[in-house]
Each structure stands twice: as structure tokens, then as C-alpha cells.
Design a protein around this motif. Sequence first.
Motif, PDB file in Angstrom:
ATOM      1  N   ALA A 236       0.834  -1.205   0.000  1.00  0.00           N
ATOM      2  CA  ALA A 236       0.000   0.000   0.000  1.00  0.00           C
ATOM      3  C   ALA A 236       0.869   1.257   0.000  1.00  0.00           C
ATOM      4  O   ALA A 236       0.563   2.249  -0.673  1.00  0.00           O
ATOM      5  N   HIS A 237       1.957   1.204   0.743  1.00  0.00           N
ATOM      6  CA  HIS A 237       2.879   2.339   0.793  1.00  0.00           C
ATOM      7  C   HIS A 237       3.541   2.540  -0.569  1.00  0.00           C
ATOM      8  O   HIS A 237       3.727   3.676  -1.034  1.00  0.00           O
ATOM      9  N   LEU A 238       3.875   1.441  -1.222  1.00  0.00           N
ATOM     10  CA  LEU A 238       4.495   1.506  -2.548  1.00  0.00           C
ATOM     11  C   LEU A 238       3.542   2.136  -3.563  1.00  0.00           C
ATOM     12  O   LEU A 238       3.953   2.956  -4.399  1.00  0.00           O
ATOM     13  N   ILE A 239       2.274   1.755  -3.492  1.00  0.00           N
ATOM     14  CA  ILE A 239       1.265   2.345  -4.384  1.00  0.00           C
ATOM     15  C   ILE A 239       1.170   3.852  -4.162  1.00  0.00           C
ATOM     16  O   ILE A 239       1.121   4.650  -5.110  1.00  0.00           O
ATOM     17  N   GLN A 240       1.183   4.252  -2.915  1.00  0.00           N
ATOM     18  CA  GLN A 240       1.092   5.676  -2.581  1.00  0.00           C
ATOM     19  C   GLN A 240       2.292   6.446  -3.133  1.00  0.00           C
ATOM     20  O   GLN A 240       2.145   7.535  -3.714  1.00  0.00           O
ATOM     21  N   LEU A 241       3.468   5.877  -2.964  1.00  0.00           N
ATOM     22  CA  LEU A 241       4.676   6.532  -3.460  1.00  0.00           C
ATOM     23  C   LEU A 241       4.678   6.619  -4.987  1.00  0.00           C
ATOM     24  O   LEU A 241       5.075   7.645  -5.565  1.00  0.00           O
ATOM     25  N   SER A 242       4.222   5.553  -5.635  1.00  0.00           N
ATOM     26  CA  SER A 242       4.197   5.563  -7.106  1.00  0.00           C
ATOM     27  C   SER A 242       3.234   6.620  -7.627  1.00  0.00           C
ATOM     28  O   SER A 242       3.496   7.271  -8.652  1.00  0.00           O
ATOM     29  N   GLU A 243       2.139   6.827  -6.923  1.00  0.00           N
ATOM     30  CA  GLU A 243       1.161   7.827  -7.361  1.00  0.00           C
ATOM     31  C   GLU A 243       1.691   9.250  -7.216  1.00  0.00           C
ATOM     32  O   GLU A 243       1.324  10.133  -7.995  1.00  0.00           O
ATOM     33  N   THR A 244       2.567   9.482  -6.229  1.00  0.00           N
ATOM     34  CA  THR A 244       3.140  10.831  -6.074  1.00  0.00           C
ATOM     35  C   THR A 244       4.021  11.190  -7.267  1.00  0.00           C
ATOM     36  O   THR A 244       4.252  12.370  -7.533  1.00  0.00           O
TER      37      THR A 244
END
Length: 444
Positions: A10-18
Motif C-alpha cells: 500500500a505504501h508503494l502504491i502511494q509513493l508511485s502515485e506521487t
Amino acid sequence: MWDSLSVLHAHLIQLSETILNPLSQIPYTAPEGTPVSPKSTLVSLLSIKNSNPNPINNAITETQLFNSIKDFTLACALLSSSQSSTHELLSWIPKNLAIEANSAFKELSNAYVGSDLVNEEKRLVIELLPEVLPLLKDAIKESSIDKSADGDEISAASARAPVGSAIVAAYQFRWFVTQVDYPHLGKLCNFVIPCALTALDHWDKGMISFTHLAKNVNAAELSQYEDVILDACCQNIVSDDEIWYHVVEMSVLLVTCLQRSNPRSPWFEKMLNEMLGHLERQPRNKDRRVAWLTFVEPLLHGIGLVLVAHFRRIFPLVFKWLHADDDETVLLVLERVHTIMRLTWIRNTPFLERLVDELALLYKEAALRIAREQIRSSVLEILILLQQCKGLQFKASWDKHSNDVNLTGLCLSLSGNTTNTADAQADQFHGDSLQRSSQPLKPQ
């Protein structure tokens, strides 16, 4: 375990979206005739949401998470590389997006649980390198430019993959390698060196990577690839001016690292002869001579007294460069001449009288130069060294200049210098001829 993987995912998804959100808003049109779109590549790598969860319990598996992290890191590597690139494939990436990628990768590294023996920012790269480098090596090789049997360069792989793909992979490769330093990089040589050799022939990224390797790996860790590395260096010395700077730095560092204890090594001789030949073809090329003079010092120390055998090629270049239009060249060549004097005590050479004449002329010419004080100080240091080591021979060469009114100050300085005794000269000679580079290239 599944909870921790899900949290990291979930953290990886958030970072990729930034990164993905601002990336999608950047207008980009691939250069005409270029089938590769770095923007499409980045979007694909950052589309983490498309990872397929485990069909049984709808949870992400460890392998799937690792692959998503690998893709995300490849995207960050490419974005970060744009900060040091002017290539049209990367020049469209704004600086703020590259900074965002660096920040996101650092945050992911801190969240990633890896080896406790490595600091947080490096451990993720170290674990990814064995997986990523073979992929990048294949990407570079598939679209590299090979040579045919008759020596003509052909784009042998162009039918398989566009050259742009190799350029993108070469930038990613350089980023991965330069994130790791001593002592961890030495343990990864079996992955790094084959890829670096593949990138070496046609992109400076391979050269920059080898330079970083030479500064962070000891000779024992490179020894398995010694001959192939040094042969590749020699093959690349005759190169375009825009990468000559990287060629010289890389070649000098590698040959002095691998041949440090053997001044008569055939690799030293071959490397120096190849470089001198390239310089002799265009002795007035400023970029070429400045690059060589800037980086060659460790090579001179490695060869030591054996430099005497190369005087007939070195000094004609020196005499031209002493009167170059730019002060940078003049100051650099004076530094290298001083080094050669200390290492060889300029023994058994017919160039003494010519050198004294050229230095005297340069001292007078310096009156019209911006760096005149630095130049004159360096000239005086070399003349004093010649006076100490050559004694009567120097006096015979200098007497013709002793009545020159434009050299009055220089003559006074030389007449006030006390010549060393024969024993002191011998001690100095033996000490300097055995001396190697005063600073290690890397930790041992």
C-alpha cells in the motif's frame, strides 16, 4: 507476514502515485524516428496497482511485491538519471520530478526490511542489483552496435530492439552501480562487470560505472576480470572527444589499481602508448590534452622510473603544451613535468637543454598571462629541481640565459639556491623513483 507485505504494498502504491500523477501531466512527444517512449516506459513501471494479488486470498505475494519494488526502483533510477543527462530521451523530465523520485525511493528504502549489515538507503539497491543488472545487460546488448568481421560498424541488433532502449537501460545501470560503494560493491562484481563491459563500447555510462568501481573495489575483487577490463580500456582510448574525459579517468584508475606493484607491466606500456598516440594526432586539441593532464598523475606514479623509456614521445608534446594559449593547459603541464622530474630525476635524456630553453621562454611569456605568478612559481620549482639533480649539466644549459635582462629575477633565485650534495641527490632519487601515488584510489 501477509499484513506487513500488504502495508508495504500500500505504501508503494502511494509513493508511485506521487510520481505518476505529475508525470502524466507532462507533455511529451518522442523524437522523430525514435520508437522508444521513455514516458510510456515510466508509466508502465509505476503502474503498481495493476499487480495481480494472490487469487486465493486476494493478498499480495512476496514475489509480486518484490517485482513491484523492482519496477518502481527502475523508474526512480531513470528519473534520477535525468538530472545529469542532456540526452533528448531524458531532457524533457523536469528537475522537480527527479527530486520527487529521489525522495520517494529514499522513503521506500527506509521502509524496506533487508540486511541489517547495510544502511537503510543502500540495502534495497544491494538486494535488487543481482536481479536487475542481468535484465539491463540484455537490454543494452540487444540494441547495441556491433562490429562486423571486416571492421565496419553496423547496427546489428537494430532489427531486434531500438537503440533508445539500450540508452535508457545504460542510464539505469549507471544509477544502480553508483548507489553502492565500498565495501559492498566488491561483493557484486560478478553482476556489475559483465554489464559494464556490455555498456562500455558505446556509452559513457559504462565508463562512469567503471570509474566508480575502481574507486570502491580493491584489486583482488577485480582480478578475475583483469585482462578483459584493461583490454577494453585500451580499445576505447581512441574515442570521440566528448567521452575522452571519461576514458582517461577510467583507464588510469583501473590500470593503476590492477598493476600498482608492477611498473614494468605491459598494460602500463600499452595504455600509455595508446594515449600518447591519440594525443599526437591532435596535439592542439585543448579538451583532449586537458583531460589527459588532469587524470594522468596516478599513471605516471605507477610507471615510475620506466617513464624514461617514453621521454621521446612525452617531451615533444610537453614542449608544445608549455606555450598553449590557455593558462589551464600550461599550469597542468608544469605540474606533470615536475612529477616526471621527481620520479625519473631526468636521467639519461637528450631533452634537458631543450627543456631549460622552453621553461626560460615560458617564464618571459608569462608576463602577458593572467596566471603569470603561478606559472613563474612553477617554472622556478622545476628549474631548481633540475639544478639539484643535473648540477653541471644544468649550469651548462642555463648559462646562455644568465645575461637575459628579462630573466634577472629568475637568475637571482637560481643563484641563491644551494645545490644538494651527491648523497642527498641519490637519496632523493631513490625515494622518488620508488614512490607511488600518495593518495590511495580507495580504501583497502
